[in-house]
Write a protein that holds these residues in place. Sequence first.
Motif, PDB file in Angstrom:
ATOM      1  N   HIS A  94       0.858  -1.178   0.000  1.00 35.10           N
ATOM      2  CA  HIS A  94       0.000   0.000   0.000  1.00 35.10           C
ATOM      3  C   HIS A  94       0.892   1.225   0.000  1.00 35.10           C
ATOM      4  N   ARG A 148       1.000   5.733   0.562  1.00 35.00           N
ATOM      5  CA  ARG A 148       0.289   6.954   0.943  1.00 35.00           C
ATOM      6  C   ARG A 148       0.921   8.095   0.157  1.00 35.00           C
ATOM      7  N   THR A 181     -10.477   6.650  -8.006  1.00 32.61           N
ATOM      8  CA  THR A 181     -10.204   7.248  -6.705  1.00 32.61           C
ATOM      9  C   THR A 181     -11.500   7.685  -6.035  1.00 32.61           C
ATOM     10  N   LEU A 231      -9.077   7.357  -1.559  1.00 34.14           N
ATOM     11  CA  LEU A 231      -8.472   6.043  -1.759  1.00 34.14           C
ATOM     12  C   LEU A 231      -8.410   5.752  -3.248  1.00 34.14           C
ATOM     13  N   GLU A 232      -7.196   5.556  -3.736  1.00 34.69           N
ATOM     14  CA  GLU A 232      -7.018   5.243  -5.152  1.00 34.69           C
ATOM     15  C   GLU A 232      -6.754   3.750  -5.298  1.00 34.69           C
ATOM     16  N   ARG A 233      -7.471   3.093  -6.201  1.00 38.02           N
ATOM     17  CA  ARG A 233      -7.198   1.686  -6.485  1.00 38.02           C
ATOM     18  C   ARG A 233      -6.126   1.662  -7.573  1.00 38.02           C
ATOM     19  N   GLU A 290      -3.367  -0.165  -3.271  1.00 36.86           N
ATOM     20  CA  GLU A 290      -4.144   1.061  -3.109  1.00 36.86           C
ATOM     21  C   GLU A 290      -3.221   2.173  -2.638  1.00 36.86           C
ATOM     22  N   CYS A 291      -3.661   3.387  -2.863  1.00 35.35           N
ATOM     23  CA  CYS A 291      -2.919   4.539  -2.348  1.00 35.35           C
ATOM     24  C   CYS A 291      -3.875   5.406  -1.540  1.00 35.35           C
ATOM     25  N   TYR A 292      -3.437   5.726  -0.345  1.00 37.94           N
ATOM     26  CA  TYR A 292      -4.230   6.591   0.538  1.00 37.94           C
ATOM     27  C   TYR A 292      -3.742   8.025   0.326  1.00 37.94           C
ATOM     28  N   VAL A 321     -12.484   1.629   3.608  1.00 39.00           N
ATOM     29  CA  VAL A 321     -11.052   1.852   3.392  1.00 39.00           C
ATOM     30  C   VAL A 321     -10.311   0.740   4.123  1.00 39.00           C
ATOM     31  N   ALA A 361      -4.334   0.324   3.773  1.00 38.48           N
ATOM     32  CA  ALA A 361      -4.153   1.635   3.142  1.00 38.48           C
ATOM     33  C   ALA A 361      -3.952   2.710   4.201  1.00 38.48           C
TER      34      ALA A 361
END
Lengths: 177, 974, 85
Positions: free
Chosen positions: B161, B163, B241, B255-257, B271-273, B571, B575
């Motif tokens: 994951h 951020r 997102t 939250l981006e997948r 994922e990116c937070y 979420v 993430a």
Amino acid sequence: MIELSASQPFAGLHLPFSHGATRLSAIVPARMTMIAPFPGKTEALVKLLGGFPAPGEVFEPHLRLVWAGREQALAFGEGLPDGLETCASLNDQSDSWAGAILEGEDAKAVLARLVAMDLRALPAPSSARTMLGHLPLLLVKESEAEFQLWTYRSMAGSLKNDLDQAMRSVAARRAVT
Amino acid sequence: MKRRASGGSAIERARGVPFRFDGREMRGCRGDTLASALLANGVRPVGRSFKYHRPRGVLTAGSEEPNALVELKRDGAYQPNIRATLQELHPGLEARAQNCWPSVRRDVLAVNDLLAPFLSAGFYYKTFMWPRAFWEGLYEPLIRRAAGLGRLPRAYDASLHERAFAFCDLLVIGSGPTGLMAALTAGRAGADVVLVEEDRQMGGLPLSQGGQIDGRGADGWVQRVLRELQGLPNVRLMPRTSVFGVYDGGVFGALERVGQHLAEPGLVPRECYWRITAKRAILASGALERPIAHPGNDRPGVMLLSAVASYWQRWAVDPGRVVVFGNNDHALTTAQALAAEGMQIAAYIDSREDVAGEAPFPLRAGAEVVGTRGRQGLREVTIRARGRESRIACDTLGLSGGWNPTLALTCHQGARPVWDEAIAAFVPRPGMLPGLEAAGAARGCFSTAACLADGVEAARAALAELGLTAPDIALPEADDSPYTLRPLWQVKAPGRAWLDFANDVTTKDVKLAAQEGFASVEHMKRYTTQGMAPDQGKSSNMGALAVLADATGGSIPGTGTTTFRPPFVPVSIGALGAGARGKGFRPERRTTSDTQVRALGAPMIEAGLWYRPSYFPKPGDPDWRTACNREVGYVRKAVGVCDVSTLGKIAVQGPDAGRFLDFVYTGTMSRLAVGRVRYGLMLREDGHVMDDGTCARLGEQDYLVTTTTAAAGEVMRHLEFVQQAFCRGWQLRLCSVTEQWAQMAIAGPLAGELLAHVLGEVPDLPFMGYQPVQVGPVAARLFRISFSGERGYELAVPARYGADLFRQLVALAEGLGGGAYGMEALNVLRIEKGFLTHAEIDGFVTAFDLGLQGMMSRKKDFIGKAASGRPGLTGAERLQLVGLRPQDPTAELTAGAHLYPREAPAKATHGQGHVKSVCYSPTLGTWLGLALVTNGRARHGEMLRLDDGLRGNRCEVTLCDPVFFDPEGGRMRD
Amino acid sequence: MRLPCPCCGWRDLREFTCIGAADYLERPTADAPPEAWDAYLHVRDNPAGPARELWYHDPCGTWLVVERDTVMHAVTGSRAVEDAQ
């Protein structure tokens, strides 16, 4: 009497290296002096130094002066003028810091993973005190694609580790469609 | 793929994608979501419901999906609660239905459905009450086994994951007509824009509904706008997102997948937070269609009409024969449009009497769906019109009970929305949240034309606040037909009508809650669990509220909504914790000697963020204490070397440096001679000890303060505060030089001899003295201080020489019969001498408690002076520092143990104090301890019982002076 | 949450430490009565609304007085302790 040999902050950490479009390399330490003018003595200091950086400023009247916190700046290089000690506190910091250069077109994307401050508006050159992950950071922006990242010497390994991961992640994302 | 029609804007038909669902091999297309692929493969039940284990099918085509939650195989483990409507298909994807066993088609716990009359709302509060003793042993384990949606993987989550932080002038949330126009307007004005879209594709509703914008197909218009936005350097598009939370100061959580749709993500994070900080934000999140609560509405094949349209337009899923049941104009126009495109509309049912229109299908006004049939999926619906029932065979029922603006984000800071009678929905109030305004369908403007105009308008307002000029922008032409509806929340007919599909809440449950007194919406929610599933009631809150209002006789706005809180969409914990795993959890600080002490095999212990060697093992050592005793021996008999660089070092410089130090220390530092060092104590303003250390005067206006390793940051912050708050204009500055100097302790009777090798001569330096020295060409600092009680020096060199200095010192010490010592030996040495660490300075002790009251100057004010003199901080009732010796020298003492009179029971009322630190002293051949004991200084010689209930350790100890070894201090002075 | 540092501009909450009400700046004189010291050390209002608080911006070392609304969460002002009166 013994003789002492010197070692570098990033010794054993395998710099420089690149991932995708970014490269991380170590800065070979030069003389760094922390200059902090005593209250009310900034004008006297400016006369001797040719200037003193306001928050965020980097400039080179003679030596390169980088704003490095409240009422203090780092001077890079030898040859400080005499008499400075009457108006400022002076401390040799040449060994306090570990500095690295992060460069490449994805440098900003890498920093966006680690630095919680808005880098858009910073001019080049300029400096900022902030954090890289949990690490204290003195950031010097040299250009849109080149940043100097300074943290305390003992944390060189963590700096490298955090940047290494972010650089890999950004490089891997480039391939996603 | 038996149910695939022609067309499908989102899929590439030529590229088949193999995947598995519940062990069955299937094929979808590139561009499919798991939900669209399952529907195209004719899969109807995709999971079982939470309580009754009823088969459930796909209801929606978005993140609001309550039913189609599956377990997805990722990184070797099944991840539960993946929404099939968001999960993109990739080759080799493996998913399985959750909440069912052995399979989604035949599920054992479906027996619950037969027990439904006993499982009404609040059933477990009523059923599992008696007998009381059964709760823990029987009921709870039973319920726990049956409860829960999906199963948590037990294995370590290996997925990556990430951020990240983003900053912008304007954040646009949602990329439908409103969001696109807002982003375009702001983008052309030169603002930094971030446009966020939950879907893989930007465009919003037009992608699903077709229609015309600007005289061309809506899809074409969307693509043209997107191309322009992609070309603007100041606009950043973020598909996949979801914005899930709004926080103070214009911070948005998203939250981006990133790699969730990749077959082999490699180093791409799942994922990116994102934390997006925006000066202004426009919520263009559109609206969600709501279902109608009619009997049998949970049968697979019953879908929202918008989802039927979406799967048809984007993924070419053929729904078979479709009955549409609605209460609004939009439902009818959608049915007409779909029929025109070739969908088989078996009938259009509208609850309103006054509906008419041209349609190639039967149009039944004033009618309602009162029942459905079909074991694994819908086969027919029962219609009631003017009291008469009839049946229509169909495969899909498309429901449209009207639309709810997606306004949750506007309520995340506690504001409440207002009721709009015209659309029978809640809408956000303008100005609800500083910096965020809803626009388009999110605030109840439903026609495409109105959305386009509202997007421009919202952007104009934001640009004005940002000080930017909005460009003239031509509004594209689009549909502007009115939207009217007559609310229909529930069809009153026999049979269970579902509100919350995910948590199995029916209209009857809500009525029961009202009947039993849970009539407030917040109580109803908790009693029935409506809205508490992963979908957070996105498709059921409004309906449940309306049914509750009906049951209590109140109005909908009078009943009010429950509280909207982040996160708006689920979420993952991974993430949220991104970046804080492993080495990212906290930094490591390493001394310059780190590589060498590790090479010597020393186990490391953490001191704050630093790592220090605990001891240096040698081959044949039976245990760590052998090494520790050996190292104590180096210092007591020869010479030991220890890296003490981690201690905080603060330079205090300037004409007023001495005056400042007098104010922060209990003692007087201004009268310290140049070249001298003094032990100092700093108090907190409340009179308790903050830290101790030494203060050296390096020059007339140049002091060096040392702090303990752990308190270095706190002391620096404290000194900065005192200077900035109380010493304005004083001529001094503080500077941390901790990292500049590598500092090595050299201690033992042969310390001088070792130094002679280093410096070329034995330095003539008295105890507590300082002098600058040269190690060859290297300027160094030499202090004669001791934390061991032996003749001791600390030699400081610039950090670049630290590694080499440590190496050479250890080699020299070994030549003299000594060597390196670690933290364990250091601790023994200091306990033998009664020297303090933060084990004793625990934040509760005063200088008086430590016996250091003599260090508090009477002649000046200092931080903590006033409070340290107040009643209760001095006197016989205080816990005071004493030494402990066991009666039997081999009896082990344990830190943390409590002390009691010898015959008294181990009860708090008899407590005399507690043990702070202990060691085995090889020097004295006995265990030693430092303890805090009530009135301890007056009780030397008294015997107490040490009782460590936790570790089962008991022994008798005698109280004594805390300095056990060389009390006169001759060894360190001479 | 974000706060403005007079040196560095708006920064994320993670860079700051709060030690409570700005009353802590009003240190009594050494000879003040015990009641004054007690009030200074221990007695604080708990306002619902505008509040003045002491924050430390760790990266640059500046102590600040931040004016903040504890209900609306709006930050209305921030000055260096050295310049605040």
